[in-house]
Structures are given as C-alpha cells and as structure tokens.
Design a protein around this motif. Sequence first.
Motif, PDB file in Angstrom:
ATOM      1  N   LEU A 100       2.421 -27.210 112.650  1.00 16.65           N
ATOM      2  CA  LEU A 100       4.154 -27.572 112.405  1.00 16.65           C
ATOM      3  C   LEU A 100       4.736 -27.524 113.850  1.00 16.65           C
ATOM      4  N   ASP A 101       5.878 -28.249 114.017  1.00 18.18           N
ATOM      5  CA  ASP A 101       6.884 -27.907 115.072  1.00 18.18           C
ATOM      6  C   ASP A 101       7.852 -27.231 114.102  1.00 18.18           C
ATOM      7  N   LEU A 102       8.615 -26.319 114.953  1.00 16.78           N
ATOM      8  CA  LEU A 102       9.573 -25.480 114.101  1.00 16.78           C
ATOM      9  C   LEU A 102      10.935 -25.640 114.954  1.00 16.78           C
ATOM     10  N   CYS A 103      12.158 -25.830 114.148  1.00 15.11           N
ATOM     11  CA  CYS A 103      13.357 -25.761 114.686  1.00 15.11           C
ATOM     12  C   CYS A 103      14.045 -24.468 114.171  1.00 15.11           C
ATOM     13  N   VAL A 104      14.587 -23.645 114.662  1.00  8.07           N
ATOM     14  CA  VAL A 104      15.307 -22.362 114.087  1.00  8.07           C
ATOM     15  C   VAL A 104      16.902 -22.367 114.086  1.00  8.07           C
ATOM     16  N   THR A 105      17.549 -21.770 113.322  1.00  9.12           N
ATOM     17  CA  THR A 105      18.839 -21.165 113.357  1.00  9.12           C
ATOM     18  C   THR A 105      19.096 -20.232 112.249  1.00  9.12           C
ATOM     19  N   THR A 106      20.222 -19.674 112.224  1.00  9.91           N
ATOM     20  CA  THR A 106      20.634 -18.653 111.407  1.00  9.91           C
ATOM     21  C   THR A 106      21.627 -18.674 110.740  1.00  9.91           C
ATOM     22  N   PHE A 119      13.239 -24.995 110.342  1.00  9.91           N
ATOM     23  CA  PHE A 119      13.137 -26.323 109.821  1.00  9.91           C
ATOM     24  C   PHE A 119      11.712 -26.845 110.046  1.00  9.91           C
ATOM     25  N   THR A 120      10.869 -27.386 109.379  1.00  9.06           N
ATOM     26  CA  THR A 120       9.567 -27.637 109.730  1.00  9.06           C
ATOM     27  C   THR A 120       9.443 -29.311 109.917  1.00  9.06           C
ATOM     28  N   HIS A 121       8.547 -29.483 110.797  1.00  7.89           N
ATOM     29  CA  HIS A 121       8.237 -30.841 111.259  1.00  7.89           C
ATOM     30  C   HIS A 121       6.823 -31.040 111.288  1.00  7.89           C
ATOM     31  N   LYS A 122       6.321 -31.832 110.294  1.00 11.99           N
ATOM     32  CA  LYS A 122       4.927 -32.087 110.316  1.00 11.99           C
ATOM     33  C   LYS A 122       4.334 -33.174 111.454  1.00 11.99           C
ATOM     34  N   HIS A 123       3.253 -32.807 111.864  1.00 11.63           N
ATOM     35  CA  HIS A 123       2.670 -33.728 112.826  1.00 11.63           C
ATOM     36  C   HIS A 123       1.945 -34.958 111.995  1.00 11.63           C
TER      37      HIS A 123
END
Length: 77
Positions: free
Chosen positions: A59-65, A73-77
């Motif tokens: 997965l690609d991940l984007c992160v915040t708090t 936030f997951t982004h599948k390939h």
Amino acid sequence: MEDEEYEELTSSLTPHESAGGVTTYRNTVAIACPACGEPFDDLVICEDEYNSLELSMLLDLCVTTHEDEVLLFTHKH
C-alpha cells in the motif's frame, strides 16, 4: 486536521472494523485524500499511543494527525 474536517470525513465514510485501538473506515464514495488529493481506499485511525499494523498487501500511505490520533489513508496498488 481540524475538528470540523475530521467529523465530516468520518461521517462520510463506511465504518469497517474497530479493535485494539485501531478503527478502519472504507471510502465507498471516492473522497479525495487530504494529503495527495487522490481518492483513497481506507482510513485507518490509530487511537492508542502505540499500535501495530499487519499489512497483507503493498500500500501507499498518506498520513496526518487529529488531536492524539494518527490517521493513515491507504492507496492500493
């Protein structure tokens, strides 16, 4: 992330699972990721100070708090 944005986001997503200090939501309405602007697949909220995630796929991940929580936030390939 501001409280209003957090509430709007979580109320728009489909609750999926909650266990061990981790809550997941499915993005069934193609909401854009606040970090990259692309639709994300799932929102993973880590509520405890320490969490362990076992990923079964790449997965690609984007992160915040938000307050003391980490939002992935997951982004599948």
